[in-house]
Structures are given as C-alpha cells and as structure tokens.
Write a protein that holds these residues in place. Structure first.
Motif, mmCIF file in Angstrom:
data_model
loop_
_atom_site.group_PDB
_atom_site.id
_atom_site.type_symbol
_atom_site.label_atom_id
_atom_site.label_comp_id
_atom_site.label_asym_id
_atom_site.label_seq_id
_atom_site.Cartn_x
_atom_site.Cartn_y
_atom_site.Cartn_z
ATOM 1 N N PRO A 1 3.856 8.398 -1.675
ATOM 2 C CA PRO A 1 4.216 9.290 -0.632
ATOM 3 C C PRO A 1 3.314 10.421 -0.232
ATOM 4 C CG PRO A 1 6.046 8.324 -1.949
ATOM 5 C CD PRO A 1 4.814 8.075 -2.788
ATOM 6 N N ALA A 2 2.805 11.017 -1.465
ATOM 7 C CA ALA A 2 1.927 12.117 -1.105
ATOM 8 C C ALA A 2 0.900 11.877 -0.254
ATOM 9 C CB ALA A 2 1.490 12.599 -2.407
ATOM 10 N N SER A 3 0.177 10.575 -0.582
ATOM 11 C CA SER A 3 -0.876 10.206 0.155
ATOM 12 C C SER A 3 -0.680 9.726 1.652
ATOM 13 C CB SER A 3 -1.699 8.875 -0.321
ATOM 14 O OG SER A 3 -2.070 8.969 -1.553
ATOM 15 N N TYR B 1 -1.999 11.623 5.205
ATOM 16 C CA TYR B 1 -2.665 10.656 6.297
ATOM 17 C C TYR B 1 -1.764 11.197 7.453
ATOM 18 C CZ TYR B 1 -4.692 7.655 2.931
ATOM 19 O OH TYR B 1 -5.539 7.060 1.796
ATOM 20 N N ARG B 2 -0.622 11.327 7.463
ATOM 21 C CA ARG B 2 0.403 11.855 8.648
ATOM 22 C C ARG B 2 -0.052 13.260 8.936
ATOM 23 N NH1 ARG B 2 6.725 13.194 8.226
ATOM 24 N NH2 ARG B 2 5.794 14.617 6.840
ATOM 25 N N ARG B 3 -0.338 13.980 8.017
ATOM 26 C CA ARG B 3 -0.828 15.625 8.410
ATOM 27 C C ARG B 3 -2.125 15.585 9.099
ATOM 28 N NH1 ARG B 3 -3.980 19.160 6.496
ATOM 29 N NH2 ARG B 3 -4.473 17.854 4.694
ATOM 30 N N VAL B 4 -2.880 14.890 8.593
ATOM 31 C CA VAL B 4 -4.281 14.617 9.458
ATOM 32 C C VAL B 4 -4.265 14.122 10.700
ATOM 33 C CG1 VAL B 4 -6.516 13.839 9.145
ATOM 34 C CG2 VAL B 4 -5.489 14.854 7.093
ATOM 35 N N ALA B 5 -3.518 13.014 10.879
ATOM 36 C CA ALA B 5 -3.205 12.262 12.109
ATOM 37 C C ALA B 5 -2.499 13.235 13.111
ATOM 38 C CB ALA B 5 -2.277 10.971 11.842
ATOM 39 N N ILE C 1 -8.608 2.952 8.720
ATOM 40 C CA ILE C 1 -7.246 2.388 7.901
ATOM 41 C C ILE C 1 -6.731 3.827 7.804
ATOM 42 C CG2 ILE C 1 -6.528 1.845 5.988
ATOM 43 C CD1 ILE C 1 -8.592 -0.704 6.104
ATOM 44 N N GLN C 2 -7.276 4.918 7.353
ATOM 45 C CA GLN C 2 -6.634 6.131 7.041
ATOM 46 C C GLN C 2 -5.816 6.838 8.258
ATOM 47 O OE1 GLN C 2 -10.040 7.416 5.013
ATOM 48 N NE2 GLN C 2 -8.904 7.610 2.953
ATOM 49 N N PHE C 3 -6.506 6.828 9.534
ATOM 50 C CA PHE C 3 -5.898 7.252 10.626
ATOM 51 C C PHE C 3 -4.885 6.578 11.008
ATOM 52 C CE2 PHE C 3 -9.764 9.889 11.404
ATOM 53 C CZ PHE C 3 -8.964 11.177 11.467
ATOM 54 N N GLU C 4 -5.005 5.004 10.720
ATOM 55 C CA GLU C 4 -3.896 3.916 11.506
ATOM 56 C C GLU C 4 -2.494 4.365 10.685
ATOM 57 O OE1 GLU C 4 -5.650 0.146 11.696
ATOM 58 O OE2 GLU C 4 -7.229 0.863 12.746
ATOM 59 N N LEU C 5 -2.839 4.514 9.308
ATOM 60 C CA LEU C 5 -1.472 4.660 8.424
ATOM 61 C C LEU C 5 -1.109 6.127 8.728
ATOM 62 C CD1 LEU C 5 -3.088 3.514 4.931
ATOM 63 C CD2 LEU C 5 -1.232 2.655 5.929
ATOM 64 N N GLY C 6 -1.836 7.137 8.868
ATOM 65 C CA GLY C 6 -1.159 8.249 9.416
ATOM 66 C C GLY C 6 -0.495 8.207 10.452
ATOM 67 N N GLU D 1 10.203 5.797 2.021
ATOM 68 C CA GLU D 1 10.395 4.287 2.114
ATOM 69 C C GLU D 1 9.318 3.621 2.484
ATOM 70 O OE1 GLU D 1 14.178 3.551 4.156
ATOM 71 O OE2 GLU D 1 15.406 4.906 3.014
ATOM 72 N N LEU D 2 8.772 4.212 3.648
ATOM 73 C CA LEU D 2 7.341 3.328 4.355
ATOM 74 C C LEU D 2 6.484 3.284 3.325
ATOM 75 C CD1 LEU D 2 5.913 2.066 6.413
ATOM 76 C CD2 LEU D 2 5.057 4.418 7.155
ATOM 77 N N ALA D 3 6.059 4.544 2.467
ATOM 78 C CA ALA D 3 5.133 4.304 1.461
ATOM 79 C C ALA D 3 5.411 3.320 0.396
ATOM 80 C CB ALA D 3 4.973 5.823 0.910
ATOM 81 N N LYS D 4 6.557 3.499 -0.302
ATOM 82 C CA LYS D 4 7.194 2.502 -0.976
ATOM 83 C C LYS D 4 6.782 0.912 -0.486
ATOM 84 C CE LYS D 4 10.625 1.198 -4.050
ATOM 85 N NZ LYS D 4 12.235 1.514 -4.609
ATOM 86 N N ALA D 5 7.426 0.710 0.631
ATOM 87 C CA ALA D 5 7.162 -0.560 1.192
ATOM 88 C C ALA D 5 6.069 -0.939 1.325
ATOM 89 C CB ALA D 5 7.784 -0.527 2.704
ATOM 90 N N VAL D 6 4.946 -0.033 1.579
ATOM 91 C CA VAL D 6 3.577 -0.702 1.897
ATOM 92 C C VAL D 6 2.715 -0.555 0.458
ATOM 93 C CG1 VAL D 6 3.328 0.068 4.374
ATOM 94 C CG2 VAL D 6 2.389 1.661 2.722
ATOM 95 N N GLY D 7 3.292 -0.112 -0.600
ATOM 96 C CA GLY D 7 2.655 -0.044 -1.703
ATOM 97 C C GLY D 7 1.933 1.045 -1.898
ATOM 98 N N MET D 8 2.020 2.316 -1.512
ATOM 99 C CA MET D 8 1.259 3.692 -1.711
ATOM 100 C C MET D 8 2.100 4.834 -2.246
ATOM 101 S SD MET D 8 0.003 4.452 2.179
ATOM 102 C CE MET D 8 -1.241 5.632 1.634
#
Length: 195
Positions: A132-134, A138-142, A96-101, A123-130
């Motif tokens: 933005p820093a997290s 995830y994006r940086r690691v992906a 899931i963490q990779f998929e979110l990234g 906006e994506l982070a707010k829309a999915v309920g997490m």
C-alpha cells in the motif's frame, strides 16, 4: 598484482599481503581503498562505478573474440534488436508507475478529507499484489504531475523527487546541462535543495 591480458586477470577487489586496506582498481586503472570506492559510489578519481568497470571489462573481452565476418553481422544485428527491445521495456516500466498512480487516484482521490475503513487504496494494493505504501507514493506523484505536464524524457524517479517543487512544470522541461545533459536523480535533488 600482475597485469594480464583478460578480465579474469583483473579482479574487482584484491588485497596485498601485509596490508590492512582492501584495494580496488577501476577499469581505467585507478587504485584506492575499497572503503573510499564504497563511500563515493565509484572511483574517487574518474567517478566510474564498479558496474561501469564490469561493463568495460566485458566489452574488452567481447572485442578480443575472433569471430567470422558473417557471424559478426548477425551478432551485431541481434545486439541492436535486443537494445531496441530493452529500450521499449524501460519506457514501459516508466509508464507503469504513472499508470498505477492514475489508477490509485481513480480509486481514492487525494484531498477529499474522508477516512474510509478499510482504505480502498489498501484494498487495491492488496488486490494487485503490491505494498500500500508504494501505491500511495505512485498516487501522490501522479497527482503532482497531471498527464499533460509529464516529461517522457525524465524518469518517474525524477518526477517523484521534483513533485514538491513549486515550479516543477517549468523546471522539468529545462534539464540541467552540467555535468551531463538531462535529468538524473542527483540533478533533481540539487534542484529541490536550491528551491
């Protein structure tokens, strides 16, 4: 402290009267000051954590129970079913963490040099309920680990720690063998320090 038969007789933490230090006993019986256990994250003699002690005490209690043979087979079968389900959940959680990234990379790729107001990633982070820093992490690691370079035997956290390693694609496929085989977060930190 007197030794007893059951887990209730062996508390995790106890104090001796007239002593200022709180004494801790690991499940192998080693004694040390509570501060020492907390400083090293477990028993300073055998490196067992309090969680391992609790698990050992529960296993000891489970082994002492008297159960009919027909119930034992059913209980053992159910236990292995639960272990299988738990393993599947852990593997899904890693993915899931990779998929979110990967989703975050699709929404706002790294390194395009543009500043958006407001940030699509936010906006994506707010829309999915997490947070933005997290999602940004995830994006940086992906981005550091393309899908074909990820190692399913290593956790997302290990990938995150090794994301900045210059030889990460090679090193992830050669896990350390000491002190135990496989990648741990501590082994990944050691690899980063030595690079």
């Amino acid at each position: 402290m007197e030794k007893g038969d059951g887990p209730a007789d062996v508390p995790l933490f106890w104090s001796q009267e007239g002593r200022t230090a709180e004494i801790v006993r690991c499940h192998l019986g080693h004694l040390a000051a509570r501060e020492t256990f907390e400083a090293v994250g477990g028993c300073p003699y055998c490196n067992h954590t309090p969680g391992e002690r609790v698990a050992a005490v529960r296993a000891m209690d489970w082994g002492r129970r008297k159960r009919p043979a027909e119930k034992t087979a059913t209980a053992d079968r159910r236990y292995f079913e639960l272990v299988g389900q738990g393993t599947e959940l852990v593997n899904r959680a890693r993915a899931i963490q990779f998929e979110l990234g990967d989703l975050a990379l699709d929404v706002e790729p790294l390194g395009e040099g543009r500043v958006q107001e407001p940030s699509l990633l936010g906006e994506l982070a707010k829309a999915v309920g997490m947070r933005p820093a997290s999602l940004a992490r995830y994006r940086r690691v992906a981005a550091a680990w393309p899908q074909d370079k990820r190692n399913t035997c290593a956790s997302w956290s290990v990938h995150a720690i090794l994301a900045g390693h210059p030889d990460r694609f090679d090193i992830i496929n050669h896990p350390p063998q000491e002190p135990k085989p496989g990648w741990t977060c501590e082994a990944a930190r050691t690899a980063m320090r030595s690079s």
